[in-house]
Design a protein around this motif. Structure first.
Motif, short mmCIF file in Angstrom:
data_model
loop_
_atom_site.label_atom_id
_atom_site.label_comp_id
_atom_site.label_asym_id
_atom_site.label_seq_id
_atom_site.Cartn_x
_atom_site.Cartn_y
_atom_site.Cartn_z
N UNK A 225 0.82 -1.15 0.09
CA UNK A 225 -0.13 0.04 -0.09
C UNK A 225 0.83 1.13 -0.19
N UNK A 226 1.97 1.34 0.55
CA UNK A 226 2.93 2.25 0.44
C UNK A 226 3.15 2.77 -0.93
N UNK A 227 3.27 1.84 -1.84
CA UNK A 227 3.62 2.11 -3.24
C UNK A 227 2.36 2.21 -4.25
N UNK A 350 7.75 -7.13 14.65
CA UNK A 350 7.47 -6.13 15.44
C UNK A 350 7.62 -4.78 14.63
N UNK A 351 8.61 -4.87 13.51
CA UNK A 351 8.74 -3.99 12.79
C UNK A 351 9.35 -4.13 11.33
N UNK A 352 8.85 -3.51 10.17
CA UNK A 352 9.32 -3.64 8.86
C UNK A 352 9.76 -2.37 8.45
N UNK A 353 11.03 -1.97 7.78
CA UNK A 353 11.48 -0.67 7.57
C UNK A 353 12.10 -0.91 6.06
N UNK A 354 11.78 -0.22 5.12
CA UNK A 354 12.22 -0.26 3.67
C UNK A 354 12.92 1.39 3.47
N UNK A 355 14.16 1.21 3.20
CA UNK A 355 14.96 2.65 2.99
C UNK A 355 15.07 2.56 1.66
N UNK A 365 10.17 3.86 4.74
CA UNK A 365 8.86 3.51 4.97
C UNK A 365 8.87 2.57 6.09
N UNK A 366 8.08 2.75 7.15
CA UNK A 366 8.15 1.99 8.46
C UNK A 366 6.81 1.40 8.63
N UNK A 367 6.55 0.15 9.14
CA UNK A 367 5.50 -0.43 9.91
C UNK A 367 6.02 -0.78 11.30
N UNK A 378 1.95 3.05 10.65
CA UNK A 378 2.49 3.02 9.31
C UNK A 378 3.22 4.62 9.37
N UNK A 379 4.29 4.63 8.84
CA UNK A 379 4.95 6.13 8.49
C UNK A 379 5.79 6.20 7.36
N UNK A 380 5.90 7.45 6.73
CA UNK A 380 6.90 7.50 5.59
C UNK A 380 7.51 8.84 6.07
#
Length: 429
Positions: A225-227, A350-355, A365-367, A378-380
């Motif tokens: 959904x981020x993209x 617990x956490x997923x982060x894409x840079x 992009x962080x969950x 969720x944050x950007x």
């Protein structure tokens, strides 16, 4: 069934058994069909007296294979929430593998009915429970086969670790159209995921699924959904770092919790990493000198080779296609590590982060669960500007009965999951 199996079964069924009130009443194996027919007749008479209606459905067979009575009882209790799946017959197998156990087979039957529309209409299905021990276990597939409803698909729910190249397990798989496991309960997650990857290739006629894949579904959806946002879509091609953290009990060494869960258990994190690797078209880098593979702590790091060309970057939902090393190769990485959490089930993400870096601009992009077992944020962060956060509930994705219900609704292969298993096997080497 061979003559030897028939003799063994007759001898085993003469052995005394335990009393299991939840499993119904004890019967001789050869009388199962006759006794079940009697239960249906009794139920029909009761319904006519009460002016109610029993709904007898015939859609699928479910075999539940458990390592002990306690696990079998917990699984049987979950069936109360599966009234909409139209079970025809459930066969619960309890395999007592104690080295000193004699050859024995005890059988129980019951008719289970649950209200569908108030108390006016009830959904009913048959349940047969078998406690098998000693050498009788070797004949379990031959014992079970006559108990299955003919011409209906067979689903095997295997509780616990899948055995590696074991005849008993393989024989049950051969009977089944679909095999369901739950990798969050695996005692050796890394080894067991590799076993599943091998099984999916060795038994192509049996579809394979994992309840943990269902737990990862909302995380996969949130990443995609981020993209979906037009502004963020170009950053998909520039992703060069993935971080995933999984919950672990607050102990320094591997342990089994009071509820029977193993900690650490990176199975769900590994599945998510394998899915992202495939969706982004990444390949393992030839230089593995900086890779980390710490099974005991559930910590991993892989250097990857990606591509910066938008033409060869596929959307997160598209089928997997090998892209090779064409285009502008860029280095990337996947990191998996434990996060100490006493309030979460071990293995929970617990956490997923894409840079991502595109044309000198960085987006993150962080969950993040932030310690909340039921919700994520969720944050950007784009060019040092943090966009508004969004709170998403994960409660439904954690309920085992809901996950099992979803798997029983699938009739064919989940090819995306099976492909992801192969990606995980490649990562684990």
């Amino acid at each position: 069934m061979t003559m030897k199996d028939q003799v063994m079964t007759r001898e085993a069924t003469n052995s005394p058994g335990l009393r299991l009130p939840w499993a119904g009443r004890t019967v001789q194996l050869e009388n199962v069909e006759e006794e079940l027919a009697f239960l249906w007749k009794m139920s029909g008479d009761n319904m006519r007296t009460g002016q109610n209606t029993n709904v007898r459905t015939s859609i699928l067979n479910l075999i539940i294979c458990a390592p002990d009575i306690e696990s079998a009882q917990r699984a049987s209790a979950l069936l109360r929430h599966l009234s909409s799946t139209h079970l025809a017959r459930v066969t619960v197998l309890v395999l007592d593998r104690s080295s000193d156990a004699p050859a024995a087979l005890t059988t129980w039957i019951t008719l289970r009915c649950f209200s569908v529309i108030s108390d006016i209409m009830r959904h009913c299905f048959e349940q047969t429970t078998l406690l098998v021990s000693g050498s009788a276990i070797r004949s379990i597939a031959n014992i079970v086969q006559p108990l299955l409803k003919a011409h209906l698909p067979v689903y095997l729910w295997w509780l616990g670790d899948p055995p590696d190249n074991e005849t008993i397990f393989n024989d049950l798989v051969e009977l089944s159209n679909r095999v369901i496991v739950d990798s969050t309960t695996f005692f050796n997650p890394e080894q067991d995921l590799q076993t599943l990857a091998s099984l999916s290739q060795a038994a192509p006629n049996s579809a394979l699924s994992d309840l943990n894949w269902g737990r990862a579904t909302p995380w996969r959806q949130l990443v995609a959904q981020f993209f979906d946002v037009v502004e963020y879509r170009p950053y998909l091609a520039g992703v060069n770092s993935i971080e995933i953290e999984h919950a672990a009990a607050p102990l320094a060494t591997p342990t089994v919790t009071e509820s029977g869960d193993v900690s650490p258990n990176p199975a769900c994190a590994l599945l998510l990493a394998g899915w992202l690797k495939a969706r982004l078209g990444w390949l393992l880098a030839s230089d593995s000198s900086e890779n980390i593979h710490d099974t005991a702590s559930g910590t991993y790091r892989w250097l990857m080779e990606g591509t910066a060309s938008p033409r060869t970057t596929r959307t997160l939902g598209s089928p997997r296609v090998k892209t090779g090393k064409a285009g502008n190769a860029q280095m990337a990485s996947i990191d998996i590590r434990p996060q100490v959490q006493s309030q979460m089930r071990p293995g929970s993400i617990c956490l997923v982060r894409l840079v991502s870096n595109v044309e000198g601009k960085q987006a993150t992009f962080t969950i993040n669960r932030e310690g909340d077992p039921d919700h994520v944020l969720t944050s950007v962060e784009l060019s040092r500007e943090t966009r508004p956060q969004r709170t998403v509930s994960l409660t439904a994705a954690q309920d085992t009965s809901e996950l099992l219900h979803d798997e029983l609704e699938i009739t064919g292969h989940d090819y995306l999951f099976e492909q992801t298993l192969q990606e995980v096997a490649e990562l684990l080497g």
